[in-house]
Design an enzyme around this catalytic site. Structure first.
Site, PDB file in Angstrom:
ATOM      1  N   ASP A  96       2.174 118.792 -89.387  1.00 41.93           N
ATOM      2  CA  ASP A  96       1.042 119.708 -89.214  1.00 41.93           C
ATOM      3  C   ASP A  96       1.483 121.164 -89.419  1.00 41.93           C
ATOM      4  OD1 ASP A  96      -0.930 121.444 -87.981  1.00 41.93           O
ATOM      5  OD2 ASP A  96      -1.777 119.635 -87.060  1.00 41.93           O
TER       6      ASP A  96
ATOM      7  N   ASP B  11       6.658 115.018 -93.749  1.00 42.51           N
ATOM      8  CA  ASP B  11       6.134 113.752 -93.237  1.00 42.51           C
ATOM      9  C   ASP B  11       7.229 112.719 -93.426  1.00 42.51           C
ATOM     10  OD1 ASP B  11       5.002 111.310 -92.768  1.00 42.51           O
ATOM     11  OD2 ASP B  11       3.122 111.753 -93.795  1.00 42.51           O
TER      12      ASP B  11
ATOM     13  N   ASN C  35      14.068 113.902 -83.060  1.00 31.69           N
ATOM     14  CA  ASN C  35      13.080 113.784 -81.984  1.00 31.69           C
ATOM     15  C   ASN C  35      11.774 113.145 -82.442  1.00 31.69           C
ATOM     16  OD1 ASN C  35      11.611 114.749 -79.389  1.00 31.69           O
ATOM     17  ND2 ASN C  35      10.479 115.771 -81.044  1.00 31.69           N
TER      18      ASN C  35
ATOM     19  N   TYR D 225       7.485  99.500 -80.451  1.00 33.17           N
ATOM     20  CA  TYR D 225       8.019 100.822 -80.098  1.00 33.17           C
ATOM     21  C   TYR D 225       9.377 100.685 -79.404  1.00 33.17           C
ATOM     22  CZ  TYR D 225       8.507 105.297 -77.656  1.00 33.17           C
ATOM     23  OH  TYR D 225       8.991 106.483 -77.164  1.00 33.17           O
TER      24      TYR D 225
ATOM     25  N   LYS E 104      13.213 102.216 -80.334  1.00 34.60           N
ATOM     26  CA  LYS E 104      14.012 103.079 -79.457  1.00 34.60           C
ATOM     27  C   LYS E 104      15.358 102.427 -79.134  1.00 34.60           C
ATOM     28  CE  LYS E 104      11.956 106.254 -80.010  1.00 34.60           C
ATOM     29  NZ  LYS E 104      12.285 107.680 -80.191  1.00 34.60           N
TER      30      LYS E 104
ATOM     31  N   THR F 171       3.715 115.387 -71.679  1.00 33.84           N
ATOM     32  CA  THR F 171       3.310 116.162 -72.852  1.00 33.84           C
ATOM     33  C   THR F 171       1.784 116.161 -72.893  1.00 33.84           C
ATOM     34  OG1 THR F 171       3.293 114.152 -74.148  1.00 33.84           O
ATOM     35  CG2 THR F 171       5.339 115.423 -74.158  1.00 33.84           C
TER      36      THR F 171
HETATM   37  N1  LIG Z   1       6.502 111.637 -73.924  1.00 37.83           N
HETATM   38  C1  LIG Z   1       7.168 110.671 -73.302  1.00 37.83           C
HETATM   39  O1  LIG Z   1       6.819 110.245 -72.186  1.00 37.83           O
HETATM   40  C2  LIG Z   1       8.406 110.059 -73.954  1.00 37.83           C
HETATM   41  C3  LIG Z   1       9.116 109.101 -73.194  1.00 37.83           C
HETATM   42  C4  LIG Z   1      10.261 108.548 -73.758  1.00 37.83           C
HETATM   43  C5  LIG Z   1      10.689 108.931 -75.010  1.00 37.83           C
HETATM   44  N2  LIG Z   1       9.958 109.853 -75.730  1.00 37.83           N
HETATM   45  C6  LIG Z   1      10.497 110.206 -77.056  1.00 37.83           C
HETATM   46  O2  LIG Z   1      10.534 111.617 -77.161  1.00 37.83           O
HETATM   47  C7  LIG Z   1      10.281 112.014 -78.508  1.00 37.83           C
HETATM   48  C8  LIG Z   1       9.136 113.004 -78.543  1.00 37.83           C
HETATM   49  O3  LIG Z   1       7.994 112.357 -77.996  1.00 37.83           O
HETATM   50  P1  LIG Z   1       6.655 113.157 -77.639  1.00 37.83           P
HETATM   51  O4  LIG Z   1       6.095 112.525 -76.433  1.00 37.83           O
HETATM   52  O5  LIG Z   1       6.907 114.618 -77.656  1.00 37.83           O
HETATM   53  O6  LIG Z   1       5.747 112.749 -78.891  1.00 37.83           O
HETATM   54  P2  LIG Z   1       4.466 113.507 -79.500  1.00 37.83           P
HETATM   55  O7  LIG Z   1       3.867 114.404 -78.494  1.00 37.83           O
HETATM   56  O8  LIG Z   1       3.624 112.427 -80.103  1.00 37.83           O
HETATM   57  O9  LIG Z   1       5.114 114.377 -80.659  1.00 37.83           O
HETATM   58  C9  LIG Z   1       5.689 113.724 -81.737  1.00 37.83           C
HETATM   59  C10 LIG Z   1       6.193 114.742 -82.745  1.00 37.83           C
HETATM   60  O10 LIG Z   1       6.651 113.994 -83.887  1.00 37.83           O
HETATM   61  C11 LIG Z   1       5.978 114.464 -85.032  1.00 37.83           C
HETATM   62  N3  LIG Z   1       5.736 113.359 -85.959  1.00 37.83           N
HETATM   63  C12 LIG Z   1       5.041 112.226 -85.723  1.00 37.83           C
HETATM   64  N4  LIG Z   1       4.967 111.482 -86.854  1.00 37.83           N
HETATM   65  C13 LIG Z   1       5.640 112.173 -87.814  1.00 37.83           C
HETATM   66  C14 LIG Z   1       5.905 111.948 -89.177  1.00 37.83           C
HETATM   67  N5  LIG Z   1       5.444 110.867 -89.833  1.00 37.83           N
HETATM   68  N6  LIG Z   1       6.619 112.865 -89.863  1.00 37.83           N
HETATM   69  C15 LIG Z   1       7.081 113.985 -89.238  1.00 37.83           C
HETATM   70  N7  LIG Z   1       6.855 114.267 -87.949  1.00 37.83           N
HETATM   71  C16 LIG Z   1       6.129 113.366 -87.226  1.00 37.83           C
HETATM   72  C17 LIG Z   1       4.699 115.109 -84.543  1.00 37.83           C
HETATM   73  O11 LIG Z   1       4.330 116.184 -85.393  1.00 37.83           O
HETATM   74  P3  LIG Z   1       3.136 116.167 -86.483  1.00 37.83           P
HETATM   75  O12 LIG Z   1       1.942 115.554 -85.820  1.00 37.83           O
HETATM   76  O13 LIG Z   1       3.000 117.601 -86.874  1.00 37.83           O
HETATM   77  O14 LIG Z   1       3.679 115.335 -87.597  1.00 37.83           O
HETATM   78  C18 LIG Z   1       5.122 115.691 -83.199  1.00 37.83           C
HETATM   79  O15 LIG Z   1       5.689 116.981 -83.407  1.00 37.83           O
HETATM   80  C19 LIG Z   1      10.010 110.724 -79.280  1.00 37.83           C
HETATM   81  O16 LIG Z   1      11.182 110.295 -79.931  1.00 37.83           O
HETATM   82  C20 LIG Z   1       9.623 109.732 -78.200  1.00 37.83           C
HETATM   83  O17 LIG Z   1       9.916 108.400 -78.577  1.00 37.83           O
HETATM   84  C21 LIG Z   1       8.835 110.420 -75.232  1.00 37.83           C
END
Ligand SMILES: NC(=O)c1ccc[n+]([C@@H]2O[C@H](COP(=O)([O-])OP(=O)(O)OC[C@H]3O[C@@H](n4cnc5c(N)ncnc54)[C@H](OP(=O)(O)O)[C@@H]3O)[C@@H](O)[C@H]2O)c1
Length: 255
Positions: free
Chosen positions: A40, A64, A92, A158, A162, A193
């Protein structure tokens, strides 16, 4: 601003939203030139502008990560923005899927999660770690998850991606560590988040863990900062859980 990362350049994938924004902020506040990335453009430019307004240095690189070609393009753009010397990579970005029985997963969903969550970090690391190794130093942090540690009904796809990230960290520690490149994983638990706004299922989950609360994105970012900083110079191939104790007590919880 302090300066633990002064003079270093860091690529943070998926830093247009969620935890990635907090990671970008923390690294920029420590003096790193942060390469913000995601699909984005509007959100990415806004994040980069915010970092600059706060006194940091940031560049937005749109990507992407669904295709190998786009990942290769991002690696090239990142090396260029870093003047050929990228110091830090934070893998990430990930697609987070809603809980669903395995039999209901479509080919498209499976392909997308495998591509963004496993293939993209694998390609990106394979493209960028050798440069770090040639210079004798670098730090890579992969974002895993508590989902990658345990079985969870409805989360086969998922969780598998991971678990693969956790495994890749260990392989890369063996592969790149001898050349001075440190590779580690952060395994977040529930993290508040914008996507995971406070909800009944999250409250039920965190009620069972020692800290009795979910993490703030900044708490994940602080752990990333520690692992990429010189405070962690002899830490290779580890998985650092930032989950309020979730993974430590899971056998008790499920007994
Ligand atoms: N939130 C949690 O509770 C949690 C828990 C455990 C682990 N995690 C891990 O932490 C990391 C971040 O998670 P989050 O919760 O911050 O996720 P999120 O809010 O969904 O953010 C995901 C990010 O990845 C980008 N993204 C998604 N698809 C993409 C693609 N095809 N190409 C490029 N960029 C892409 C998105 O940006 P765009 O939309 O701009 O592409 C966004 O910046 C992940 O690896 C997740 O598995 C999160």
């Amino acid at each position: 601003m302090t300066s633990r990362l002064e003079g270093r350049t860091a690529l943070v994938t998926g830093s247009t939203g969620g935890i990635g924004v907090a990671i970008a902020r923390v690294l920029a506040a420590e003096g790193a030139h942060v390469l913000v990335s995601g699909r984005d453009t509007a959100r990415g430019e806004k994040v980069a502008a915010g970092l600059a307004e706060a006194g940091g240095r940031a560049t937005f690189l749109r990507a992407d990560l669904t295709t190998g070609a786009a990942v290769r393009e991002l690696a090239g753009a990142a090396e260029h923005a870093a003047d050929g010397a990228l110091d830090i990579l934070v893998n990430n970005a990930a697609l987070l899927s809603a809980p669903k029985p395995t039999g209901e997963l479509s080919d498209e969903e499976i392909d997308a999660l495998l591509a963004v969550n496993i293939k993209a970090p694998m390609l990106l690391t394979g493209l960028l770690a050798p440069g770090m190794a040639a210079r004798g130093s670098g730090a890579i942090v992969n974002l895993g998850s508590i989902n990658g540690l345990d079985g969870m009904a409805g989360s086969a796809l998922y969780s598998t991606t991971k678990a693969a990230v956790h495994s890749l960290t260990k392989s890369w520690a063996a592969e790149y560590g001898p050349a001075g490149v440190r590779v580690n994983t952060i395994a977040p638990g529930p993290t508040l988040t914008e996507r995971f706004a406070d909800s009944a299922p999250i409250r039920e989950l965190v009620a069972t863990v020692p800290s009795r609360r979910a993490s703030a994105p900044e708490e994940i970012a602080g752990a990333v900062l520690f692992l990429v900083s010189d405070d962690a110079l002899n830490i290779h191939g580890t998985t650092l859980s930032v989950d309020g104790g979730y993974s430590a007590v899971r056998s008790v919880r499920t007994a």
